[in-house]
Structure formats: structure tokens, C-alpha cells
Design an enzyme around this catalytic site. Structure first.
Site, PDB file in Angstrom:
ATOM      1  N   ARG A  40      14.414   8.659   6.796  1.00 47.58           N
ATOM      2  CA  ARG A  40      13.304   8.150   5.980  1.00 47.58           C
ATOM      3  C   ARG A  40      13.100   9.030   4.744  1.00 47.58           C
ATOM      4  O   ARG A  40      12.933   8.543   3.637  1.00 47.58           O
ATOM      5  CB  ARG A  40      12.024   8.106   6.822  1.00 47.58           C
ATOM      6  CG  ARG A  40      11.146   6.940   6.427  1.00 47.58           C
ATOM      7  CD  ARG A  40      10.016   6.692   7.410  1.00 47.58           C
ATOM      8  NE  ARG A  40       9.680   5.264   7.353  1.00 47.58           N
ATOM      9  CZ  ARG A  40       8.693   4.699   8.021  1.00 47.58           C
ATOM     10  NH1 ARG A  40       7.946   5.422   8.823  1.00 47.58           N
ATOM     11  NH2 ARG A  40       8.436   3.426   7.905  1.00 47.58           N
ATOM     12  N   LYS A 221     -13.115   1.848  10.466  1.00 45.92           N
ATOM     13  CA  LYS A 221     -11.767   1.318  10.259  1.00 45.92           C
ATOM     14  C   LYS A 221     -11.408   0.312  11.360  1.00 45.92           C
ATOM     15  O   LYS A 221     -10.893  -0.775  11.090  1.00 45.92           O
ATOM     16  CB  LYS A 221     -10.758   2.476  10.230  1.00 45.92           C
ATOM     17  CG  LYS A 221      -9.318   2.066  10.172  1.00 45.92           C
ATOM     18  CD  LYS A 221      -8.958   1.316   8.903  1.00 45.92           C
ATOM     19  CE  LYS A 221      -7.609   0.654   9.057  1.00 45.92           C
ATOM     20  NZ  LYS A 221      -7.236  -0.142   7.911  1.00 45.92           N
ATOM     21  N   LEU A 222     -11.715   0.660  12.611  1.00 45.06           N
ATOM     22  CA  LEU A 222     -11.420  -0.263  13.713  1.00 45.06           C
ATOM     23  C   LEU A 222     -12.246  -1.540  13.553  1.00 45.06           C
ATOM     24  O   LEU A 222     -11.763  -2.645  13.778  1.00 45.06           O
ATOM     25  CB  LEU A 222     -11.753   0.387  15.069  1.00 45.06           C
ATOM     26  CG  LEU A 222     -10.928   1.602  15.485  1.00 45.06           C
ATOM     27  CD1 LEU A 222     -11.341   2.073  16.872  1.00 45.06           C
ATOM     28  CD2 LEU A 222      -9.441   1.257  15.498  1.00 45.06           C
ATOM     29  N   CYS A 277      -1.198  -3.290  12.643  1.00 46.19           N
ATOM     30  CA  CYS A 277      -2.564  -2.774  12.808  1.00 46.19           C
ATOM     31  C   CYS A 277      -3.535  -3.640  13.607  1.00 46.19           C
ATOM     32  O   CYS A 277      -4.205  -3.126  14.500  1.00 46.19           O
ATOM     33  CB  CYS A 277      -3.175  -2.498  11.444  1.00 46.19           C
ATOM     34  SG  CYS A 277      -2.342  -1.153  10.597  1.00 46.19           S
ATOM     35  N   LYS A 280      -3.201  -3.696  17.516  1.00 45.26           N
ATOM     36  CA  LYS A 280      -3.356  -2.375  18.141  1.00 45.26           C
ATOM     37  C   LYS A 280      -4.781  -1.854  17.956  1.00 45.26           C
ATOM     38  O   LYS A 280      -5.350  -1.242  18.849  1.00 45.26           O
ATOM     39  CB  LYS A 280      -2.295  -1.415  17.610  1.00 45.26           C
ATOM     40  CG  LYS A 280      -2.779  -0.359  16.645  1.00 45.26           C
ATOM     41  CD  LYS A 280      -1.684   0.578  16.266  1.00 45.26           C
ATOM     42  CE  LYS A 280      -1.842   1.097  14.844  1.00 45.26           C
ATOM     43  NZ  LYS A 280      -3.090   1.776  14.549  1.00 45.26           N
ATOM     44  N   PHE A 339       6.033  -9.838   8.449  1.00 51.67           N
ATOM     45  CA  PHE A 339       4.779 -10.386   8.967  1.00 51.67           C
ATOM     46  C   PHE A 339       3.911 -11.006   7.876  1.00 51.67           C
ATOM     47  O   PHE A 339       3.026 -11.796   8.149  1.00 51.67           O
ATOM     48  CB  PHE A 339       4.011  -9.334   9.778  1.00 51.67           C
ATOM     49  CG  PHE A 339       3.137  -8.406   8.983  1.00 51.67           C
ATOM     50  CD1 PHE A 339       1.781  -8.699   8.790  1.00 51.67           C
ATOM     51  CD2 PHE A 339       3.651  -7.254   8.438  1.00 51.67           C
ATOM     52  CE1 PHE A 339       0.980  -7.838   8.066  1.00 51.67           C
ATOM     53  CE2 PHE A 339       2.851  -6.389   7.721  1.00 51.67           C
ATOM     54  CZ  PHE A 339       1.511  -6.679   7.523  1.00 51.67           C
TER      55      PHE A 339
HETATM   56  N1  NAD Z   1       0.495   0.079   7.887  1.00 47.81           N
HETATM   57  C1  NAD Z   1      -0.700  -0.211   7.442  1.00 47.81           C
HETATM   58  O1  NAD Z   1      -0.913  -1.198   6.734  1.00 47.81           O
HETATM   59  C2  NAD Z   1      -1.858   0.682   7.746  1.00 47.81           C
HETATM   60  C3  NAD Z   1      -3.055   0.522   7.032  1.00 47.81           C
HETATM   61  C4  NAD Z   1      -4.094   1.373   7.298  1.00 47.81           C
HETATM   62  C5  NAD Z   1      -3.972   2.347   8.280  1.00 47.81           C
HETATM   63  N2  NAD Z   1      -2.808   2.466   8.976  1.00 47.81           N
HETATM   64  C6  NAD Z   1      -2.722   3.541   9.968  1.00 47.81           C
HETATM   65  O2  NAD Z   1      -2.008   4.631   9.376  1.00 47.81           O
HETATM   66  C7  NAD Z   1      -1.224   5.318  10.359  1.00 47.81           C
HETATM   67  C8  NAD Z   1       0.222   5.354   9.921  1.00 47.81           C
HETATM   68  O3  NAD Z   1       0.694   4.032   9.852  1.00 47.81           O
HETATM   69  P1  NAD Z   1       2.075   3.676   9.159  1.00 47.81           P
HETATM   70  O4  NAD Z   1       2.138   2.200   9.096  1.00 47.81           O
HETATM   71  O5  NAD Z   1       2.236   4.478   7.931  1.00 47.81           O
HETATM   72  O6  NAD Z   1       3.087   4.230  10.278  1.00 47.81           O
HETATM   73  P2  NAD Z   1       4.652   4.511  10.123  1.00 47.81           P
HETATM   74  O7  NAD Z   1       5.237   4.409  11.469  1.00 47.81           O
HETATM   75  O8  NAD Z   1       5.217   3.674   9.003  1.00 47.81           O
HETATM   76  O9  NAD Z   1       4.733   6.035   9.609  1.00 47.81           O
HETATM   77  C9  NAD Z   1       4.376   7.123  10.390  1.00 47.81           C
HETATM   78  C10 NAD Z   1       5.388   8.245  10.132  1.00 47.81           C
HETATM   79  O10 NAD Z   1       4.926   9.444  10.779  1.00 47.81           O
HETATM   80  C11 NAD Z   1       6.075  10.173  11.174  1.00 47.81           C
HETATM   81  N3  NAD Z   1       5.680  11.187  12.171  1.00 47.81           N
HETATM   82  C12 NAD Z   1       5.205  11.002  13.430  1.00 47.81           C
HETATM   83  N4  NAD Z   1       4.924  12.184  14.000  1.00 47.81           N
HETATM   84  C13 NAD Z   1       5.225  13.144  13.112  1.00 47.81           C
HETATM   85  C14 NAD Z   1       5.129  14.558  13.112  1.00 47.81           C
HETATM   86  N5  NAD Z   1       4.652  15.226  14.160  1.00 47.81           N
HETATM   87  N6  NAD Z   1       5.533  15.239  12.009  1.00 47.81           N
HETATM   88  C15 NAD Z   1       6.024  14.577  10.925  1.00 47.81           C
HETATM   89  N7  NAD Z   1       6.104  13.228  10.862  1.00 47.81           N
HETATM   90  C16 NAD Z   1       5.716  12.523  11.934  1.00 47.81           C
HETATM   91  C17 NAD Z   1       7.014   9.112  11.706  1.00 47.81           C
HETATM   92  O11 NAD Z   1       8.348   9.585  11.713  1.00 47.81           O
HETATM   93  C18 NAD Z   1       6.785   7.980  10.696  1.00 47.81           C
HETATM   94  O12 NAD Z   1       7.731   8.004   9.637  1.00 47.81           O
HETATM   95  C19 NAD Z   1      -1.472   4.574  11.669  1.00 47.81           C
HETATM   96  O13 NAD Z   1      -2.512   5.221  12.359  1.00 47.81           O
HETATM   97  C20 NAD Z   1      -1.938   3.207  11.205  1.00 47.81           C
HETATM   98  O14 NAD Z   1      -2.764   2.591  12.148  1.00 47.81           O
HETATM   99  C21 NAD Z   1      -1.755   1.669   8.715  1.00 47.81           C
END
Ligand code: NAD
Length: 465
Positions: A40, A221-222, A277, A280, A339
Site C-alpha cells: 500500500r 459518528k455511529l 462502514c 459494521k 459499492f
Molecule cells: N472508509 C470510509 O469511508 C470511512 C469513513 C469514515 C470513517 N471510517 C473509519 O476509519 C477507519 C479506517 O477506515 P479505512 O476505510 O481507511 O480502512 P482501511 O482498511 O482502508 O485502512 C486502514 C489501514 O490501517 C493499516 N493498519 C492497521 N493496523 C496498523 C498498525 N498497527 N500500524 C500501521 N498501520 C496499520 C492497515 O494496513 C490499512 O492499510 C475505520 O475505523 C473506519 O470505520 C471509514
């Protein structure tokens, strides 16, 4: 305190775009985004910014402008933590797949790992910002881990949930409805909140930056996601009633959406919501309500998921029913796998579940999505564990050219509302289809009237959408 160095742990759909915009709007701040996933990070550093791992309109341009100026992507997590004055935690918080709370609670193992690593590495005081979506009162656990280091380093924990929507992430980040920051009501807590407010104030009007207590921020947020998803399930429930009564769900949604108290957004019936999101976060909310013994609250919100699942299953079984109760060996073309439009994210996409259902019926599925590749599609299906990967490969063919995917097909299911689908030559497509030809518009994308005028395409209005 004026922040000059930020670290973001997690270079995903939230961390990547969010930090790119902060870097663009705050050229004096060094922003380092770190991730354990080497591929990534390599993709974020690809010399051609069109190859960055996340597709969002406008994102590659911002990365091209800021990368290696004040935006950096790295796998050196410890160095970035050590340097930063403020650390965003933006790691994934999926639904737990094991142990207590399995299938409902948020899995906080990645969050805890981050907290432990920050505690271990930090030599100077830091502000820790929860960017991930977390159960209410998670900050308490993070604080307890951080405070147990015994090396005198002080941490302030803030909650700053992200409200961006995928597909419009850059526009949402540049022009957010609000920025929410929760912090402790103490001298240090208020100072930490102010540091974060000052960052956003570089481009967000002050009156749109809300500060609250940590628990309100975490819970908001939830609640926001639960309310949005609930609207989708509500209109989808009505689409079923419309089909039975002869009402047209699009007309109903327009009529009620014009009431300012209801509003027109998120009021279009569909094959159901997807994305990482909504499901979950609602499950997490249900779990929290249950853990406080609030059965009625839990059951109320659980219904939103039940309706969403029903809509997806119903859509698949409608296809089977319409195709004379058998789809075995029939080619069915999916337009879209992501999606929603303008993202390459496929997590929890309705297309995965519709495909799964149709593969059980031994259909031959052809897929075309402008931004999702074969590897991703097969991995989504393999993840379900419904059948062997060889069987999935036999049942699915992924095309990079839409007209090839549509040729000789018995039916089309429109499962993502990509704009380009509207511009296709539908008369030509019809000619190339097996007759009688069917189209199932799961995303309410195509103009039903237009298709009716063409006269030969069966348009299933209101079904699944
Ligand atoms: N995707 C959305 O639209 C969205 C919107 C608002 C909030 N969120 C929230 O934001 C958070 C992240 O979502 P996302 O969609 O970006 O997830 P994602 O899976 O795309 O990205 C998360 C990243 O974190 C990395 N990671 C995990 N543990 C790690 C560690 N210990 N050290 C370094 N890197 C680590 C993973 O390798 C991954 O690349 C979640 O809690 C999600 O609910 C997501």
C-alpha cells in the site's frame, strides 16, 4: 501548541485522503502517513500518481502537489510516531470475527496495537487523535494503555471522527458540513482541542468546527451512520410495498423528499447499502446497546440491517424468478462491482452477495466495473467462503471492455451507479443480447421511461431499488 509534525497511522480510505488534504491546506506542517502494508505504501509512492491505491476524484492531483513536499508515505511507523506532536489513528476497526461479540462488536485489536506502539516509542508529550470510528468510551482504554508507560510522557486523547463519504471524499474534506472534535474538559484537554481546531481552521470556517466531550464525539459518528443507513432501509422497505400496490417508489420518494422536514437525500430505493462502514457501525451500535441491557434500542437498529439483507436477497431471487426460475448456465452481466460510483472500494458491496446467490444457482456471471479488477472481485467472493476459489473462477468472468461483457447475455444487473453506464448505446446492447432480454436496475440509474421507449427491454422498476 502549534503543530508542525503530524503522523497518521493507517494509509487507507480515510488516512490517505484526509492527510493529503491536511498537507495541501497546511503547507507548513509535515504530514507522514504510515502503514504496515508495504505494498500500500509503495503504491502511494508510485511515481505515477494515477496508480495510488485509492481512487477518489481529485485525489491524485492533490497527492501530486503535496507528496515529498510536506506529505510523506512510509512504513517506518516508529520514526514517524517519535517525530510527531500529533498522531491520528486511522486504522481499520472491522466487525469482530471471533470470541465474544463475534459478528457485532468492533474489533479493536489494531487500535490497541497502535496505542501500545505509541506508548513504547514516545519520548515527548503527544496529542493522540482517534480518526477511526470507535465504540463510545474507547478513548478511556487508549488512555489507560498510554498512561501505563511510567516514563513521564503525557498524552491527550481527542476524538475526531471522519464524516467523508467515499466517492466524494476530496470534496467532503475540502468543504465539510462540520468537523467534530471531542476532548477532555481540562486545561490540557482544551489546549489539545485548540491545536486540532487550528489545523482545520486553515480552511474550514470556525463555526463549522464543533468541540464536544469525547463520548459525544465518539457516539455521534455511529449515530450519523445509523441514521443514514436507516433512511436507505426505510425507502427500500417502501419499495417492496410499492411493488405490491402499483405505486412507483421513485414517485413516492420524490413526493416525500420535497417535504423539508424529510429532505430528498438518501431517499432513493436501491439494491441495498454497502461499503465498509454502515453495517459494521450499526452492528457496533447494536452491540453497545445490548451490552447496556437496552434490548428495545438494539432491536430497533438491528432491523435496519435485516431490511438491507432482505433487499439484496430479494433482488437476486427476482432475477432468478424473472428468468423463468432458472439461471443455470445463463450469462448474467453485472455492470459495476464497487459499492458505489467513483470509488474502487468493494467492501460489503451488494454485488458480492448478489453474485454469491446467483452462483448458487449456477449462473455464469460476467462483470464489468471501470475501477475494479479481476483479482479484487475474486478475492471478495473467496472471502465469503461459499465455495472453492476454483469454483468462483469458473462462475465469474471479468471483462475490461463493457460491450464484450454485455454480448450474448440473458440479463443485465446494474449494481453500481457509474455515470458512464448512462451513456452506453443501449439499442446496440439490446441487439447483442439473448432474447427475451432483461435488465435489472439495482441502482435506479437508467431512465426507465427511456428504456420502455426502446420497447424491448424489461425494466424492473423499484426492484431492489
Ligand atoms: N472508509 C470510509 O469511508 C470511512 C469513513 C469514515 C470513517 N471510517 C473509519 O476509519 C477507519 C479506517 O477506515 P479505512 O476505510 O481507511 O480502512 P482501511 O482498511 O482502508 O485502512 C486502514 C489501514 O490501517 C493499516 N493498519 C492497521 N493496523 C496498523 C498498525 N498497527 N500500524 C500501521 N498501520 C496499520 C492497515 O494496513 C490499512 O492499510 C475505520 O475505523 C473506519 O470505520 C471509514
Amino acid at each position: 501548541m502549534r503543530i508542525t509534525k503530524i503522523c497518521c497511522i493507517g494509509a487507507g480510505y480515510v488516512g490517505g485522503p484526509t492527510m493529503s488534504v491536511i498537507a495541501q491546506k497546511c503547507p507548513d506542517i509535515k504530514v507522514t502517513v504510515v502503514d504496515l502494508n508495504v505494498k500500500r505504501i509503495n503504491d502511494w509512492n508510485d511515481s505515477n500518481t494515477n496508480n495510488i491505491p485509492i481512487y477518489e476524484p481529485g485525489l491524485s492531483e492533490i497527492v501530486a502537489e503535496t507528496r515529498n513536499r510536506n506529505l510523506f508515505f512510509s512504513t517506518d511507523v516508529e520514526k514517524a510516531i517519535d517525530e510527531a506532536e500529533l498522531i491520528f489513528i486511522s486504522v481499520n476497526t472491522p466487525t469482530k470475527t471471533y470470541g465474544s461479540g463475534k459478528g457485532m462488536a468492533a474489533d479493536l485489536k489494531y487500535i490497541e496495537l497502535c496505542a501500545r506502539q505509541i506508548a513504547q516509542v514516545s519520548k515527548t508529550n503527544k496529542i493522540i487523535v482517534e480518526k477511526s470510528t470507535l465504540p463510545v468510551r474507547t478513548a478511556e482504554a487508549i488512555k489507560s494503555i498510554l498512561d501505563s508507560t511510567g516514563n513521564g510522557v503525557k498524552f491527550q486523547i481527542l476524538s475526531n471522527p471522519e464524516f467523508l463519504a467515499e466517492g466524494t471524499a476530496v470534496a467532503d474534506l475540502l468543504n465539510p458540513d462540520r468537523v467534530l472534535i471531542g476532548g477532555e474538559d481540562s486545561l490540557e484537554g482544551r489546549a489539545a482541542m485548540q491545536s486540532l481546531v487550528d489545523i482545520y481552521a486553515n480552511w474550514v470556517p470556525k463555526e463549522q468546527i464543533l468541540t464536544t466531550n469525547v463520548w459525544s464525539s465518539e457516539l455521534s459518528k455511529l449515530v450519523a451512520n445509523a441514521f443514514l443507513a436507516q433512511r436507505v432501509s426505510s425507502i427500500n422497505a417502501m419499495s417492496i410495498l410499492c411493488e405490491k400496490t402499483g405505486a412507483d417508489v421513485n414517485e413516492v420518494s420524490k413526493a416525500i423528499g420535497m417535504d423539508k422536514r424529510i429532505g430528498s437525500k438518501f431517499l432513493q430505493s436501491s439494491v441495498g447499502f454497502g461499503g465498509s462502514c454502515f453495517q459494521k457501525d450499526i452492528l457496533n451500535l447494536v452491540y453497545i446497546a445490548k451490552s447496556y441491557g437496552l434490548t428495545e434500542v438494539a432491536e430497533y437498529w438491528e432491523q435496519v440491517i435485516i431490511m438491507n439483507d432482505y433487499q439484496k436477497t430479494r433482488f437476486a431471487s427476482n432475477i432468478v424468478k424473472t428468468l423463468y426460475n432458472t439461471v443455470a448456465d445463463k450469462k448474467i452481466t453485472f455492470l459495476g462491482w464497487a459499492f458505489k460510483k467513483d470509488t474502487n472500494d468493494t467492501r460489503e458491496s451488494a454485488a458480492i452477495y448478489i453474485a454469491d446467490n446467483l452462483l448458487f444457482e449456477q449462473a455464469k456471471i460476467a462483470v464489468y466495473d471501470p475501477k475494479v479488477n479481476e483479482k479484487q472481485i475474486l478475492s471478495d467472493l473467496n472471502y465469503l467462503d461459499s465455495r472453492s476459489s476454483q469454483e468462483n473462477e469458473k462462475g465469474i468472468t471479468v471483462f475490461t471492455e463493457p460491450y464484450e461483457a454485455l454480448k450474448d447475455t440473458h440479463a443485465i444487473a446494474v449494481l453500481t451507479e457509474w455515470d458512464e453506464f448512462k451513456c452506453y448505446d443501449w439499442a446496440k446492447i439490446y441487439d447483442s443480447m439473448k432474447k427475451p432480454a432483461f435488465i435489472f436496475d439495482g441502482r435506479n440509474l437508467l431512465d426507465g421511461k427511456q428504456l420502455e421507449k426502446i420497447g424491448f427491454i424489461y425494466y424492473q422498476i423499484g426492484v431492489g431499488n
